[in-house]
Structure formats: structure tokens, C-alpha cells
Enzyme design. Sequence first.
Site, PDB file in Angstrom:
ATOM      1  N   GLY A  31     -26.808  42.185 -62.977  1.00  0.00           N
ATOM      2  CA  GLY A  31     -27.501  41.347 -63.945  1.00  0.00           C
ATOM      3  C   GLY A  31     -28.319  40.236 -63.311  1.00  0.00           C
ATOM      4  N   TYR A  32     -28.729  39.285 -64.149  1.00  0.00           N
ATOM      5  CA  TYR A  32     -29.660  38.223 -63.757  1.00  0.00           C
ATOM      6  C   TYR A  32     -30.895  38.871 -63.128  1.00  0.00           C
ATOM      7  CZ  TYR A  32     -30.798  33.368 -63.434  1.00  0.00           C
ATOM      8  OH  TYR A  32     -31.387  32.159 -63.644  1.00  0.00           O
ATOM      9  N   LEU A  33     -31.483  39.749 -63.926  1.00  0.00           N
ATOM     10  CA  LEU A  33     -32.498  40.677 -63.417  1.00  0.00           C
ATOM     11  C   LEU A  33     -33.780  39.959 -63.010  1.00  0.00           C
ATOM     12  CD1 LEU A  33     -32.033  43.489 -66.082  1.00  0.00           C
ATOM     13  CD2 LEU A  33     -30.886  43.229 -63.860  1.00  0.00           C
ATOM     14  N   HIS A  37     -35.154  44.288 -59.461  1.00  0.00           N
ATOM     15  CA  HIS A  37     -34.412  45.212 -60.325  1.00  0.00           C
ATOM     16  C   HIS A  37     -35.375  46.019 -61.196  1.00  0.00           C
ATOM     17  CE1 HIS A  37     -31.282  41.880 -59.979  1.00  0.00           C
ATOM     18  NE2 HIS A  37     -30.610  42.940 -59.563  1.00  0.00           N
ATOM     19  N   GLN A 153     -26.109  48.175 -47.640  1.00  0.00           N
ATOM     20  CA  GLN A 153     -25.473  48.744 -48.838  1.00  0.00           C
ATOM     21  C   GLN A 153     -26.015  50.158 -49.102  1.00  0.00           C
ATOM     22  OE1 GLN A 153     -24.515  46.663 -52.728  1.00  0.00           O
ATOM     23  NE2 GLN A 153     -26.579  47.330 -53.201  1.00  0.00           N
ATOM     24  N   VAL A 176     -38.867  43.694 -53.168  1.00  0.00           N
ATOM     25  CA  VAL A 176     -39.935  42.970 -53.876  1.00  0.00           C
ATOM     26  C   VAL A 176     -39.824  41.503 -53.457  1.00  0.00           C
ATOM     27  CG1 VAL A 176     -40.850  42.335 -56.145  1.00  0.00           C
ATOM     28  CG2 VAL A 176     -39.867  44.608 -55.782  1.00  0.00           C
ATOM     29  N   SER A 186     -30.988  37.502 -56.986  1.00  0.00           N
ATOM     30  CA  SER A 186     -30.425  36.672 -58.062  1.00  0.00           C
ATOM     31  C   SER A 186     -29.904  35.364 -57.482  1.00  0.00           C
ATOM     32  CB  SER A 186     -29.287  37.413 -58.765  1.00  0.00           C
ATOM     33  OG  SER A 186     -29.749  38.673 -59.195  1.00  0.00           O
TER      34      SER A 186
HETATM   35  O1  PAF Z   1     -26.532  45.396 -55.348  1.00  0.00           O
HETATM   36  C1  PAF Z   1     -25.819  45.061 -56.319  1.00  0.00           C
HETATM   37  O2  PAF Z   1     -26.252  44.385 -57.251  1.00  0.00           O
HETATM   38  C2  PAF Z   1     -24.354  45.506 -56.370  1.00  0.00           C
HETATM   39  O3  PAF Z   1     -23.815  45.532 -55.099  1.00  0.00           O
HETATM   40  C3  PAF Z   1     -24.150  46.865 -57.072  1.00  0.00           C
HETATM   41  C4  PAF Z   1     -24.855  47.993 -56.339  1.00  0.00           C
HETATM   42  C5  PAF Z   1     -24.672  46.776 -58.500  1.00  0.00           C
HETATM   43  C6  PAF Z   1     -22.659  47.203 -57.125  1.00  0.00           C
HETATM   44  O4  PAF Z   1     -21.933  46.245 -57.822  1.00  0.00           O
END
Ligand code: PAF
Length: 282
Positions: A31-33, A37, A153, A176, A186
Site C-alpha cells: 500500500g501507500y501506492l 506501484h 527481492q 520509477v 513509500s
Molecule cells: O515489495 C513489497 O512491497 C513487499 O515486500 C511485498 C512484495 C508486497 C511482499 O510483502
Amino acid sequence: MKLIKDPQGMHSFSLKAKYRGKTIGFVPTMGYLHEGHLSLVEAARGKSDVVIVSIFVNPLQFGANEDFDRYPRDFNHDKKQLQNFDVDVLFIPSRDDIYQESHRTFVDVEGLSKRLCGISRPALFRGVTTILAKFFNIVSPDFVFMGEKDFQQLLIVRQMVRDLNLPVEVIGLPTVREFDGLAMSSRNKYLSPKERQNAAVLCQALNLGRQEIEKGERDKHKLLLRLRSLVGTIPSIRLDYLVMVDPDTLAEKKDLNGRTLLALAAYFGKTRLIDNILVEAK
Ligand code: PAF
């Protein structure tokens, strides 16, 4: 846009879509897009019949002294943003629905999870791979869209998908950036105006590294010193790491030939930001 809270409801929605021959694109978020995102959502829209976005601030990926409680949240704003992108489902499970008290199973990608961010945030990647393994089972996506800003990640999730034969294609999309190059995150919200101004030095250091490698610099230690001294022009920044590593293994590179990932993490007060850039020496 349909809101689904219950994992079982989410799963049966996905099964029905699959039964009708639809492909599912999934964008997992906390969230907090921001525009980073939204670029993932846009890519998902372009490639899949059904787009599912999740918002879940995953407690398992935060260490005891980290920012789980104060992680920024603004559900109404997020919902409004997603409505502009023709998202089919916004999946917002509760913590209790995802982690029951009896929860005892974790997914850990060895090796890669212990490097770079895994050193100062040992809980992070086990939390990420566990939640994503669960979400992939619940959502059954054909494609998952993730940002290259979190390069480590992305690599770890790709490894998990290979190792566990998960039937999902992981699609990485470029970072971005803000007007001055700062990678969107975020956590940028935590920065004071002064810190926000200073934060541009992170991307400046990575760009300097890229330029120098492209110009022919092959002395890694000399280049690291130059980048560290550029970051050091802002005395309030505390570097966590600044490395030049192999982009497949995250192992330190001996030289700067071929592909090199320049990656860094730095603290501004309590706020920890990361960024990276991939360079190919010609
Ligand atoms: O990158 C993120 O925002 C988080 O690590 C994810 C991939 C949503 C997993 O909670």
C-alpha cells in the site's frame, strides 16, 4: 473494482477466472501506492485479462525494531488511484486471516537472503517469500509484477519460483524515479524536507558509478572510494552498504567486467532507503 478480504473468496474468484480461460496478473503491495506501484499495475493491465492488486503490510517481514507500526497507510487514497487503472480485484486480507495463531510454516531462500539487505534486516526475505508463497496459492496468478528497485527481492522471488516449481512468471519492471532521480518508495514519506533534498545523492552516486564504468574504469576499489566520498558530502547519511556485485548471485565482483549491480542502502536518521543500478561494461 471488487474488494475482497477473505482469502477463500479470493481463491474462488481466481479459480472461476481460470476456468473461463482468463490469465491473471498480480501486483502484491504493502500500500501507500506511488507511481512505481502504478507502473506495475499498468504492465499487469497490458499483459493479463484479470488484474489483482493486494495491499497487506506484512508483519513477518519487519524486524522487532523496524517500522511496521508506523509504515505509511492510506487506504482511501490507494483505492482511488487503483480505480484509474481498471483493476479487477483489490485483495485486502486481515492479518488474522493470513497468519493464524497456529501458523508454523516459513519459506526461506538460502544464500541470497543473507546478503546485502539480509545482513541488517535478517527477518526481511523470509517474511517476503513466506507471504508471496501464500499469496501465489491464494491468487493463482499467471504473472506477478515486481519492481527492480527491490532487486534483491526480485532475485529471491525468482529463485523461490524456480525451486518450488510455482506456476507463475515473475516480471521485473524498471525503477520509477522522482524529478531528481530519487527512487520512488513509500518510505520517502518519512524524510524531512532537508533529508529529502539530500537523498538525491544516492542516485547521483549510482549514476557516477555507471558513467565511470562505461568510460572504462575497472578499478573497483578506486571507484567505490569515489562513490563513498560523494555520499560522504552529506555527513548526516549513514551508509549501510555500497557494493558492486554480480547481479545473478549478489556475490562481490572481483573486477568490473561484464554485468555489475551497483547497490546501496543508507540511513537518514531512522529512515532506511535502498537503490541500485545495473551496469554493463562494453
Ligand atoms: O515489495 C513489497 O512491497 C513487499 O515486500 C511485498 C512484495 C508486497 C511482499 O510483502
